[in-house]
Design an enzyme around this catalytic site. Structure first.
Site, PDB file in Angstrom:
ATOM      1  N   HIS A 141       0.834  -1.011  -0.060  1.00 11.62           N
ATOM      2  CA  HIS A 141       0.099   0.048   0.058  1.00 11.62           C
ATOM      3  C   HIS A 141       0.882   1.215   0.111  1.00 11.62           C
ATOM      4  CE1 HIS A 141      -3.258  -2.701   1.243  1.00 11.62           C
ATOM      5  NE2 HIS A 141      -4.016  -1.830   0.778  1.00 11.62           N
ATOM      6  N   LYS A 145      -0.772   5.125   4.636  1.00 11.59           N
ATOM      7  CA  LYS A 145      -1.632   4.021   5.082  1.00 11.59           C
ATOM      8  C   LYS A 145      -1.085   3.690   6.513  1.00 11.59           C
ATOM      9  CE  LYS A 145      -4.084  -0.409   4.433  1.00 11.59           C
ATOM     10  NZ  LYS A 145      -5.168   0.154   4.694  1.00 11.59           N
TER      11      LYS A 145
END
Length: 249
Positions: A141, A145
């Site tokens: 990600h 995040k």
């Protein structure tokens, strides 16, 4: 016309939802909830309790710390809610279960239709492979995040474990020099960098053969699209807890 209240309307996903809604003739935002005070084409409130507009559904892409209070306010207003926020605590999930006796609640750790079809595939092949194949999950990600591993990685792991005869113990990353890596362990590994929207790979590694099932999110639009489909689905449902498996039936 589906009348929507967006919780977290100025976050990354809230803005993505606004784009999708603006391109649709049968969706409209009647109010937004956000601590940030920006200009918008609809009224902005600090909390759902302050909103006075009539709506069909609340769609939430916010922060896990705010979901419990939002659910309470949805119960008070008798509003269905789509919870698309990840990283929820067990306490918050329990509150959602209790609230679902009063209102319809849709919850998924990942709103992508593709991820949820992947889950169905994993549950079909795992029983044939679990005895002879090590199973590992790698997720990637963007560097903003906060939670790791991702809620989706845990969703994939749980869906695999649900159909295993011998349940897997989760290992979050691997370090050390004396690892035995038994077959009853499932490694879950997190990568964070750049602007990767989301990538999940499930690896089945046996003797002399490897099977990989991979899902790549190329934009946040897929999550917005899934959340809006969930909102349309939830509008006419009775109180209860719903998920992507109900939407895909």
């Amino acid at each position: 016309m589906l009348h929507i209240i967006l919780n977290g309307c100025f976050g990354r996903m809230g803005q993505e939802l606004q784009k999708e809604i603006n391109n649709s003739e049968d969706l409209t935002v009647v109010a937004g909830i956000d601590r940030d005070r920006q200009e918008a084409d609809f009224p902005i409130y600090q909390t759902l309790a302050d909103a006075t507009e009539t709506a069909d559904v609340v769609i939430d892409f916010s922060h896990d710390s705010s979901v419990a209070a939002l659910v309470d306010q949805c119960v008070q207003k008798k509003l269905p809610v789509v919870v698309a926020t990840t990283g929820l605590s067990e306490k918050t999930k329990q509150k959602m279960q209790e609230a679902s006796r009063t209102i319809p609640i849709f919850y998924s750790a990942n709103m992508s239709l593709g991820i949820n079809v992947l889950i169905e595939a994993l549950q079909k092949i795992t029983p044939a492979l679990e005895e002879d194949f090590d199973i590992e999950i790698v997720e990637k990600h963007h560097n903003q995040k906060k939670d790791a591993p991702s809620g989706t990685a845990l969703l994939l792991a749980d869906s695999i474990n649900d159909v295993c005869q011998e349940k897997k113990d989760y290992v979050f990353g691997r370090s050390g020099k004396e690892n035995t890596n038994p077959i009853n362990e499932m490694g879950i590994h997190a990568v964070r960098g750049g602007t990767i929207p989301g990538e999940h790979t499930v690896i089945y590694a046996g003797n002399d053969e490897v099977i990989e099932l991979k899902h790549t999110a190329l934009s946040r639009g897929i999550f917005a699209n899934g959340a809006l489909k969930a909102g349309k689905f939830l509008k006419d449902q009775n109180p209860g807890m719903y998920s992507m498996s109900d939407l895909l039936k």
